[in-house]
Design an enzyme around this catalytic site. Structure first.
Site, PDB file in Angstrom:
ATOM      1  N   MET A 258       0.831  -1.252  -0.035  1.00  0.00           N
ATOM      2  CA  MET A 258      -0.121   0.020  -0.123  1.00  0.00           C
ATOM      3  C   MET A 258       0.831   1.363  -0.047  1.00  0.00           C
ATOM      4  SD  MET A 258      -2.974  -0.221   0.021  1.00  0.00           S
ATOM      5  CE  MET A 258      -4.642  -0.807   0.451  1.00  0.00           C
ATOM      6  N   CYS A 268      11.461  -8.332 -11.869  1.00  0.00           N
ATOM      7  CA  CYS A 268      10.488  -9.003 -12.157  1.00  0.00           C
ATOM      8  C   CYS A 268       9.137  -8.388 -12.563  1.00  0.00           C
ATOM      9  CB  CYS A 268      10.330 -10.289 -11.060  1.00  0.00           C
ATOM     10  SG  CYS A 268      11.465 -11.266 -10.919  1.00  0.00           S
TER      11      CYS A 268
HETATM   12  N1  LIG Z   1      14.826 -13.047  -9.072  1.00  0.00           N
HETATM   13  C1  LIG Z   1      13.590 -13.376  -8.441  1.00  0.00           C
HETATM   14  O1  LIG Z   1      13.424 -12.485  -7.441  1.00  0.00           O
HETATM   15  C2  LIG Z   1      12.752 -14.192  -8.958  1.00  0.00           C
HETATM   16  C3  LIG Z   1      12.787 -14.685 -10.085  1.00  0.00           C
HETATM   17  N2  LIG Z   1      11.931 -15.608 -10.629  1.00  0.00           N
HETATM   18  C4  LIG Z   1      12.231 -16.251 -12.021  1.00  0.00           C
HETATM   19  O2  LIG Z   1      12.846 -17.213 -12.016  1.00  0.00           O
HETATM   20  C5  LIG Z   1      13.808 -17.243 -13.025  1.00  0.00           C
HETATM   21  C6  LIG Z   1      15.279 -17.155 -12.879  1.00  0.00           C
HETATM   22  O3  LIG Z   1      15.348 -15.927 -12.314  1.00  0.00           O
HETATM   23  P1  LIG Z   1      16.944 -15.435 -11.720  1.00  0.00           P
HETATM   24  O4  LIG Z   1      17.181 -16.455 -10.743  1.00  0.00           O
HETATM   25  O5  LIG Z   1      16.631 -14.258 -11.074  1.00  0.00           O
HETATM   26  O6  LIG Z   1      17.760 -15.560 -12.954  1.00  0.00           O
HETATM   27  P2  LIG Z   1      19.421 -15.156 -12.891  1.00  0.00           P
HETATM   28  O7  LIG Z   1      19.679 -14.511 -14.136  1.00  0.00           O
HETATM   29  O8  LIG Z   1      19.827 -14.495 -11.557  1.00  0.00           O
HETATM   30  O9  LIG Z   1      20.267 -16.679 -12.959  1.00  0.00           O
HETATM   31  C7  LIG Z   1      19.888 -17.535 -13.908  1.00  0.00           C
HETATM   32  C8  LIG Z   1      21.282 -18.276 -13.849  1.00  0.00           C
HETATM   33  O10 LIG Z   1      21.399 -19.404 -15.112  1.00  0.00           O
HETATM   34  C9  LIG Z   1      22.497 -19.354 -15.540  1.00  0.00           C
HETATM   35  N3  LIG Z   1      22.482 -19.915 -17.046  1.00  0.00           N
HETATM   36  C10 LIG Z   1      22.066 -19.161 -18.127  1.00  0.00           C
HETATM   37  N4  LIG Z   1      22.017 -20.113 -19.206  1.00  0.00           N
HETATM   38  C11 LIG Z   1      22.225 -21.436 -18.735  1.00  0.00           C
HETATM   39  C12 LIG Z   1      22.180 -22.598 -19.193  1.00  0.00           C
HETATM   40  N5  LIG Z   1      22.111 -22.950 -20.318  1.00  0.00           N
HETATM   41  N6  LIG Z   1      22.626 -23.858 -18.417  1.00  0.00           N
HETATM   42  C13 LIG Z   1      22.864 -23.530 -16.836  1.00  0.00           C
HETATM   43  N7  LIG Z   1      22.761 -22.196 -16.560  1.00  0.00           N
HETATM   44  C14 LIG Z   1      22.372 -21.340 -17.445  1.00  0.00           C
HETATM   45  C15 LIG Z   1      22.966 -18.160 -15.708  1.00  0.00           C
HETATM   46  O11 LIG Z   1      24.338 -18.083 -15.654  1.00  0.00           O
HETATM   47  C16 LIG Z   1      22.409 -17.330 -14.339  1.00  0.00           C
HETATM   48  O12 LIG Z   1      23.550 -17.653 -13.253  1.00  0.00           O
HETATM   49  C17 LIG Z   1      13.116 -16.199 -14.145  1.00  0.00           C
HETATM   50  O13 LIG Z   1      12.316 -16.886 -14.805  1.00  0.00           O
HETATM   51  C18 LIG Z   1      12.629 -15.247 -13.069  1.00  0.00           C
HETATM   52  O14 LIG Z   1      11.455 -14.534 -13.860  1.00  0.00           O
HETATM   53  C19 LIG Z   1      10.891 -16.071 -10.048  1.00  0.00           C
HETATM   54  C20 LIG Z   1      10.695 -15.714  -8.593  1.00  0.00           C
HETATM   55  C21 LIG Z   1      11.561 -14.571  -8.040  1.00  0.00           C
HETATM   56  O1  LIG Z   2       8.734 -12.487  -9.524  1.00  0.00           O
HETATM   57  C1  LIG Z   2       9.542 -12.018  -8.885  1.00  0.00           C
HETATM   58  O2  LIG Z   2      10.698 -12.134  -9.065  1.00  0.00           O
HETATM   59  C2  LIG Z   2       9.077 -11.449  -7.564  1.00  0.00           C
HETATM   60  O3  LIG Z   2       8.540 -10.234  -7.800  1.00  0.00           O
HETATM   61  C3  LIG Z   2       8.369  -9.587  -6.565  1.00  0.00           C
HETATM   62  O4  LIG Z   2       9.392  -9.339  -5.641  1.00  0.00           O
HETATM   63  P1  LIG Z   2      10.687  -8.222  -5.693  1.00  0.00           P
HETATM   64  O5  LIG Z   2      10.642  -7.601  -7.256  1.00  0.00           O
HETATM   65  O6  LIG Z   2      12.038  -8.835  -5.099  1.00  0.00           O
HETATM   66  O7  LIG Z   2      10.328  -7.024  -4.929  1.00  0.00           O
HETATM   67  P2  LIG Z   2       8.925  -6.357  -4.214  1.00  0.00           P
HETATM   68  O8  LIG Z   2       9.050  -6.344  -2.784  1.00  0.00           O
HETATM   69  O9  LIG Z   2       7.758  -7.161  -4.577  1.00  0.00           O
HETATM   70  O10 LIG Z   2       8.793  -4.692  -4.871  1.00  0.00           O
HETATM   71  C4  LIG Z   2       8.810  -4.610  -6.154  1.00  0.00           C
HETATM   72  C5  LIG Z   2       8.834  -3.125  -6.389  1.00  0.00           C
HETATM   73  O11 LIG Z   2       7.313  -2.430  -6.075  1.00  0.00           O
HETATM   74  C6  LIG Z   2       7.887  -1.258  -5.117  1.00  0.00           C
HETATM   75  N1  LIG Z   2       6.662  -1.330  -4.053  1.00  0.00           N
HETATM   76  C7  LIG Z   2       6.387  -2.423  -3.267  1.00  0.00           C
HETATM   77  C8  LIG Z   2       5.357  -2.153  -2.406  1.00  0.00           C
HETATM   78  C9  LIG Z   2       4.868  -1.125  -2.136  1.00  0.00           C
HETATM   79  O12 LIG Z   2       3.635  -0.816  -1.279  1.00  0.00           O
HETATM   80  N2  LIG Z   2       4.865   0.006  -3.002  1.00  0.00           N
HETATM   81  C10 LIG Z   2       5.972  -0.132  -3.759  1.00  0.00           C
HETATM   82  O13 LIG Z   2       6.277   0.624  -4.643  1.00  0.00           O
HETATM   83  C11 LIG Z   2       9.201  -1.615  -4.618  1.00  0.00           C
HETATM   84  O14 LIG Z   2       9.657  -0.496  -4.363  1.00  0.00           O
HETATM   85  C12 LIG Z   2       9.744  -2.381  -5.798  1.00  0.00           C
HETATM   86  O15 LIG Z   2      10.298  -1.367  -6.715  1.00  0.00           O
HETATM   87  C13 LIG Z   2       7.366 -10.310  -5.851  1.00  0.00           C
HETATM   88  O16 LIG Z   2       6.830  -9.254  -4.664  1.00  0.00           O
HETATM   89  C14 LIG Z   2       7.670 -11.603  -5.734  1.00  0.00           C
HETATM   90  O17 LIG Z   2       6.688 -12.165  -4.687  1.00  0.00           O
HETATM   91  C15 LIG Z   2       7.982 -12.358  -6.922  1.00  0.00           C
HETATM   92  O18 LIG Z   2       8.506 -13.600  -6.712  1.00  0.00           O
END
Ligand SMILES: NC(=O)C1=CN([C@@H]2O[C@H](COP(=O)(O)OP(=O)(O)OC[C@H]3O[C@@H](n4cnc5c(N)ncnc54)[C@H](O)[C@@H]3O)[C@@H](O)[C@H]2O)C=CC1
Ligand SMILES: O=C(O)[C@H]1O[C@H](OP(=O)(O)OP(=O)(O)OC[C@H]2O[C@@H](n3ccc(=O)[nH]c3=O)[C@H](O)[C@@H]2O)[C@H](O)[C@@H](O)[C@@H]1O
Length: 429
Positions: A258, A268
């Site tokens: 909020m 993301c």
């Molecule tokens: N970062 C976050 O907070 C969140 C991310 N996601 C989703 O999870 C997925 C992964 O995201 P992240 O972990 O943030 O990505 P990231 O970019 O941090 O990590 C991906 C890793 O995969 C490796 N990689 C690339 N090609 C490869 C291959 N062919 N074989 C083996 N390794 C390889 C890269 O070197 C890198 O270390 C995405 O779809 C993202 O949208 C979901 C929830 C939270």
């Molecule tokens: O798919 C993803 O990677 C992740 O994306 C977000 O996580 P994240 O991007 O780490 O950060 P958040 O804490 O959700 O904040 C996102 C953005 O919204 C903004 N925000 C958040 C809450 C709020 O009240 N107001 C606001 O402006 C934050 O400043 C930030 O820029 C989701 O919260 C996770 O559940 C999800 O897994």
């Protein structure tokens, strides 16, 4: 259980360390040799609270990393935690998912036993069954529903709180092609899903894929709605934070997410909302509300700079930007609203002096002309005005006496002694 995890970035490393902590045998498969070496040395390749301790405890015993996909053959199931970035036009780019699925399929060709592949990356409906599945079948010679099972298990962790979000989630969502696959994941996650506070949602793969996008679209929309209400509140001279605190007492709405202000950024929300909009259009649906959600978000940085310009002549002015990361607690600057603020200030002729406790080194190569200060106080010294772009706790109760003009426009609602300022304006209050 024996688990392999392909991709060792934010998600893959967190999932690996946490599953090892739950007692599973875990191997990370990662193309980046430096990440592999870091994990095998017992260190964390990313900064997340609680991650380094877990890797230090389990590396060399039940956690290891390798660049060799052959390791999947010693495991019962593989998680795909590969990046799913945006293409130029905003749509979902599946190139890395395809490449990883090919390598995985080739390695599985030499595995005699059945195997379960679980997509954890955020992918649009149909990707697991229509893209990943056929590649795995082609490369491995295995057949989905026979000696190969597919599941989709989206991840909801947030950066900064990844470990606790993974181990203590509100929900675990499992979409699977068979009861066997669902049962394997129930067993894997038993210590997590047995918690009273965690719901287990078992569904089909297509629904699991869409639940992730719907979740992020909902949260991004909530922040954009809160920002629109904040913009309206300000026009009426009302305090949006007081208004929305009361609104949040309705448990159908909830008090979380909020905080109005500069809007949402990060790796993301922007990419997932764009991928869903592009996917919807491809399906023949015009996502008018999600288009507006993005437009509202994109307008907030300009509104912040316009608010400052109402008090300070920006041409030639020295303006402090406090905060650069997309949210506090991380050095991630991807799609950070602060970067838009810097650009709008520069467009209007201002010289920017920036400070962030951890993100400055990530911003410096992109904006070498910006001056980077050693502290918030140093950034404010001699400034003609200041904006707050990230709500780092250390910005609460700052002293502004070093400023030439004590004018502050706050995009995040930090705690400020308003009496000490000539002008203090909130972006949405
Ligand atoms: N970062 C976050 O907070 C969140 C991310 N996601 C989703 O999870 C997925 C992964 O995201 P992240 O972990 O943030 O990505 P990231 O970019 O941090 O990590 C991906 C890793 O995969 C490796 N990689 C690339 N090609 C490869 C291959 N062919 N074989 C083996 N390794 C390889 C890269 O070197 C890198 O270390 C995405 O779809 C993202 O949208 C979901 C929830 C939270
Ligand atoms: O798919 C993803 O990677 C992740 O994306 C977000 O996580 P994240 O991007 O780490 O950060 P958040 O804490 O959700 O904040 C996102 C953005 O919204 C903004 N925000 C958040 C809450 C709020 O009240 N107001 C606001 O402006 C934050 O400043 C930030 O820029 C989701 O919260 C996770 O559940 C999800 O897994």
């Amino acid at each position: 259980m024996h688990v392999s995890i392909v991709g060792s970035g934010y998600v893959g490393t967190t999932v690996a360390a946490c599953l090892a902590d739950l007692g599973h045998e875990v191997v990370n498969i990662e193309i980046d040799q430096e990440i592999v070496d870091t994990i095998n040395a017992g260190e964390a390749p990313i900064h997340e609270s609680g991650l380094a301790d877990r890797i230090a405890e389990h590396a060399g015993t039940n956690l290891r990393a390798t660049t060799d996909y052959a390791a999947v053959r010693e495991t019962d199931l593989t998680f795909l935690c590969l990046p799913t970035p945006q293409a130029e036009d905003g749509s979902l780019d599946l190139a890395v998912m395809r490449a990883g699925s090919e390598s995985l399929g080739r390695a599985l060709a030499a595995k005699a036993d059945d195997h379960l592949v679980v997509v954890k990356s955020t992918v649009l409906p149909g990707t697991t069954e229509d893209v990943v599945g056929p590649i795995l079948e082609d490369e491995s010679g295995k057949r989905v529903g026979d000696d190969l099972e597919l599941a989709m298990n989206p991840e909801f962790l947030r950066m900064g709180t990844a470990v606790t979000d993974f181990l203590e989630p509100d929900k675990v969502v499992v979409g699977a092609t068979s009861e066997d696959a669902a049962a394997t994941l129930r067993e894997l996650y038993a210590p997590i899903v047995d918690r009273e506070a965690t719901d287990l949602v078992e569904t089909d793969i297509r629904e699991a894929e869409l639940i992730k996008y719907a979740n992020n679209a909902f949260l991004a929309s909530k922040v954009s709605l809160v920002n629109e209400l904040g913009n309206i509140a300000k026009e009426y001279g009302a305090d949006a934070y007081e208004v929305l605190e009361a609104v949040g007492l309705d448990d159908r709405i909830s008090e979380r997410f909020m905080r109005s202000g500069l809007g949402w950024g990060g790796s993301c929300f922007p990419k997932d909302v764009d991928a869903l909009r592009a996917g919807a259009r491809e399906q023949g649906y015009d996502p008018a509300l999600l288009d507006a959600v993005v437009a509202i978000n994109d307008a907030q940085p300009r509104r912040l700079v316009d608010s400052l310009a109402a008090h300070v002549d920006l041409e030639g002015a020295r303006i402090a930007v406090l905060g650069l990361s997309f949210k506090p607690g991380t050095d991630d600057i991807r799609k950070s609203r602060a970067l838009d603020v810097i650009e709008y200030l520069q467009d209007r002729g201002a010289a920017v002096v920036a400070y962030d406790p951890v993100a400055m080194e990530n911003v410096r190569p992109k904006y070498p002309e910006v001056e980077y200060a050693e502290s918030a106080a140093a950034a404010l010294a001699d400034a003609d005005g200041a904006v707050v772009a990230t709500d780092w706790p250390e910005f609460d109760d700052l002293a502004f006496d070093g400023m030439v003009q004590r004018v502050v426009v706050d995009g995040r609602r930090i705690d400020v002694d308003e009496e000490s300022l000539e002008v203090y304006e909130g972006l949405t209050w």
